[in-house]
Design a protein around this motif. Structure first.
Motif, PDB file in Angstrom:
ATOM      1  N   UNK A  15       0.809  -1.136  -0.121  1.00  0.00           N
ATOM      2  CA  UNK A  15       0.105   0.062  -0.004  1.00  0.00           C
ATOM      3  C   UNK A  15       0.896   1.153   0.004  1.00  0.00           C
ATOM      4  N   UNK A  16       0.993   1.847  -1.107  1.00  0.00           N
ATOM      5  CA  UNK A  16       1.788   3.133  -1.443  1.00  0.00           C
ATOM      6  C   UNK A  16       0.779   4.319  -1.109  1.00  0.00           C
ATOM      7  N   UNK A  17       1.387   5.134  -0.180  1.00  0.00           N
ATOM      8  CA  UNK A  17       0.550   6.465  -0.105  1.00  0.00           C
ATOM      9  C   UNK A  17       1.495   7.761  -0.411  1.00  0.00           C
ATOM     10  N   UNK A  18       1.071   8.632  -1.103  1.00  0.00           N
ATOM     11  CA  UNK A  18       1.697   9.827  -1.697  1.00  0.00           C
ATOM     12  C   UNK A  18       0.810  10.897  -1.425  1.00  0.00           C
ATOM     13  N   UNK A  19       1.638  12.051  -1.210  1.00  0.00           N
ATOM     14  CA  UNK A  19       1.033  13.406  -1.032  1.00  0.00           C
ATOM     15  C   UNK A  19       0.376  13.907  -2.325  1.00  0.00           C
ATOM     16  N   UNK A  20      -0.281  14.733  -2.161  1.00  0.00           N
ATOM     17  CA  UNK A  20      -0.958  15.428  -3.591  1.00  0.00           C
ATOM     18  C   UNK A  20       0.086  16.100  -4.197  1.00  0.00           C
ATOM     19  N   UNK A  21       1.181  16.392  -3.601  1.00  0.00           N
ATOM     20  CA  UNK A  21       2.478  16.931  -4.339  1.00  0.00           C
ATOM     21  C   UNK A  21       3.019  16.089  -5.262  1.00  0.00           C
ATOM     22  N   UNK A  22       2.965  14.786  -5.005  1.00  0.00           N
ATOM     23  CA  UNK A  22       3.488  13.755  -5.976  1.00  0.00           C
ATOM     24  C   UNK A  22       2.782  13.732  -7.204  1.00  0.00           C
TER      25      UNK A  22
END
Length: 131
Positions: free
Chosen positions: A45-52
């Motif tokens: 499960x990968x979690x990225x910020x909106x900036x990514x």
């Protein structure tokens, strides 16, 4: 082809990673301040910020959540999991319920409004399918 990960874009990555660590019981591996992964025995499960999203050429400044996609976790006992996680979210969509296809399911949302299903096979057919 092999599905290896599911990525969630979070408006508050610290909050989301903390939430998923508690829900899955897995520790996150942080790669940058904008990207972390939690690995289970079957998927990451990968979690990225909106900036990514800018790295993909998209500018999503907020995460609106998704009601048309459900991240599903097979668990040993959905009723026990409900007791464990019910204080982690204010957004329980459906308390543990046995579905017509033989799974007992708990549906809830993460901090960004994404749907999560914890399920336990309970009918003989469902148990056979997941064994």
């Amino acid at each position: 082809m092999k599905l290896t990960s599911l990525r969630i874009i979070a408006k508050d990555i610290q909050q989301s990673v903390s939430f998923y660590e508690k829900v899955t019981g897995s520790a996150a591996q942080w790669y940058t301040e904008d990207f972390a992964e939690l690995s289970t025995s079957t998927i990451t499960l990968a979690i990225g910020s909106t900036r990514t999203m800018k790295l993909f050429g998209e500018d999503f400044t907020e995460s609106a959540g998704s009601k048309n996609t459900i991240t599903e976790f097979l668990v040993t006992n959905v009723d026990d999991e409900y007791k464990r996680i019910k204080d982690l979210t204010d957004d329980i969509v459906q308390e543990p319920t046995t579905m017509p296809w033989g799974n007992r399911s708990l549906l809830f949302c993460d901090p960004d409004g994404n749907l999560i299903n914890f399920f336990t096979p309970v009918s003989p057919e469902a148990i056979k399918k997941f064994s």
